[in-house]
Design an enzyme around this catalytic site. Sequence first.
Site, PDB file in Angstrom:
ATOM      1  CG  PHE A 108      68.965  34.357  11.574  1.00  0.00           C
ATOM      2  CD1 PHE A 108      70.222  33.950  11.182  1.00  0.00           C
ATOM      3  CD2 PHE A 108      68.336  33.656  12.588  1.00  0.00           C
ATOM      4  CE1 PHE A 108      70.847  32.863  11.772  1.00  0.00           C
ATOM      5  CE2 PHE A 108      68.948  32.565  13.199  1.00  0.00           C
ATOM      6  CZ  PHE A 108      70.206  32.165  12.792  1.00  0.00           C
ATOM      7  CE  LYS A 109      74.687  33.434  13.914  1.00  0.00           C
ATOM      8  NZ  LYS A 109      74.578  33.089  12.476  1.00  0.00           N
ATOM      9  CG  ASP A 110      70.700  42.010  13.875  1.00  0.00           C
ATOM     10  OD1 ASP A 110      71.688  42.113  14.629  1.00  0.00           O
ATOM     11  OD2 ASP A 110      70.699  42.411  12.702  1.00  0.00           O
TER      12      ASP A 110
END
Length: 465
Positions: A108-110
């Site tokens: 999810f950090k993308d």
Amino acid sequence: MMYISTRGGGTPMPFQDTVLTGLARDGGLLLPERIPDVRGLLRGWRLLAFQDLAYEVIRLFADDIPDADLHRIIRASTHAFRHPDVTPVVAVGPIHVLELFHGPTLAFKDVALQFLGNLFEYVLQRSGQELNIVAATSGDTGSAAIHGVKGRERMRIFVMHPRGRVSPAQERQMTTVRDANVLNLAVDGTFDDCQRIVKDLFNDLDWRDAHHLGAVNSINWARVLAQVTYYFYAAFRVMDETGATRVRFGIPTGNFGDIFAGYVATRMGLPVDRLVLATNENDILTRFFTTGVYAAGGVVPTPSPSMDIQVASNFERYLFYRADGDTEQVRRWMTHFQIEGRITVDTVAGAPSVDPLIRAGRGDTAETLETIRRFWKDFGYLLDPHTAVGVHVGLQHLDETAPMICLATAHPAKFGAAIKQATGQDLAHHPILDALAGLPTRVEIVAADTRAVAAVMERKIAQNP
Ligand SMILES: *Cc1c(COP(=O)(O)O)cnc(C)c1O
């Protein structure tokens, strides 16, 4: 929109400055001076595609970027996602799963780091500055940050990981990127050594200024902001599908960045009745939200390593709102925590208090693996171990009128060993990870020593102007 420090120091600054500043000069975190009320806009937002919704949300906070530029930045930031909805929602048994792992590194950090990379490029182009980004990683952050800035003008990134102590898949995701502006440093030491070196470099103010150091960790407000959109997007999808008028979210939590974005969305007026915070055995936040006492403990390794955190770097932002914007109170709490290792957030009567919006719980290793096993067996759906922690706790907070949306923060293929342990089968693969197996890598091994790292950085900067 101007930004202020949670500790009240400095003068308010516009959005673009907060992007480059990261941490406020008084040691606090930056926050918008007010949170816009969007309740009157929700109806019009409801059917928007992800990118258009992101534009509507972000422009309220980033009003020093012209509309056309912001549109372009947002489109570029979702380009690398492999799903047309960017962050799709799927119904799985009793819950809805918000899949946040369709970006280039499958975490999810993308969502935030693709946006931050484009923002950096935009802001640097206009100011004529350059940036040397330094980061320490125990796994996910490093690869998402590298993929956010690789190949971009005016910036280099130096990512330190503890040599031999990140998973082979995570290591390959970082070291197979061989763009000229990316340098992976395998530090002969632990993750704590890497973090200490980053801190030392930032605390050497002369060196820091001379080399234009920048940071990409989740204290950067732009990272939080990028994540606010998917709370709106998922709530709209699930309300449409179920006819419900409010929702709740289950959020696997480490540094309190992701859930804080949900908190901002709720304060903006999204009808959320509960934010369910889930931790693994490293449960400082669960203890806080059940007892009102914030007290650090030791870190234990779990199958969800990106949540193996004791002190949550974004928590201070939440405390600002708990103190009703009283920056003196925040400063007192943070000072007290630094000295005593614990704080108690009091109610009027002097008793520890809990927040009615936030419910918290923990899932230990056995419960995490059991949740993965059961969701695979019952629904044919594979959860990664971080997501499974959130699902385990989310299932304890189901409600008939407010559907539960659990955030899926990583693709299971990133954590194949845990999946195999849970299901007994080697199920978790992804072509992106499989394709990295034979690729050449580039990494520089360096001693766990600040001077050694600084020397490598200086050499690289000189070689690659
Ligand atoms: C970083 C991370 C988390 C924790 O998010 P925070 O914003 O730190 O609370 C959860 N799951 C995965 C897969 C992550 O990489």
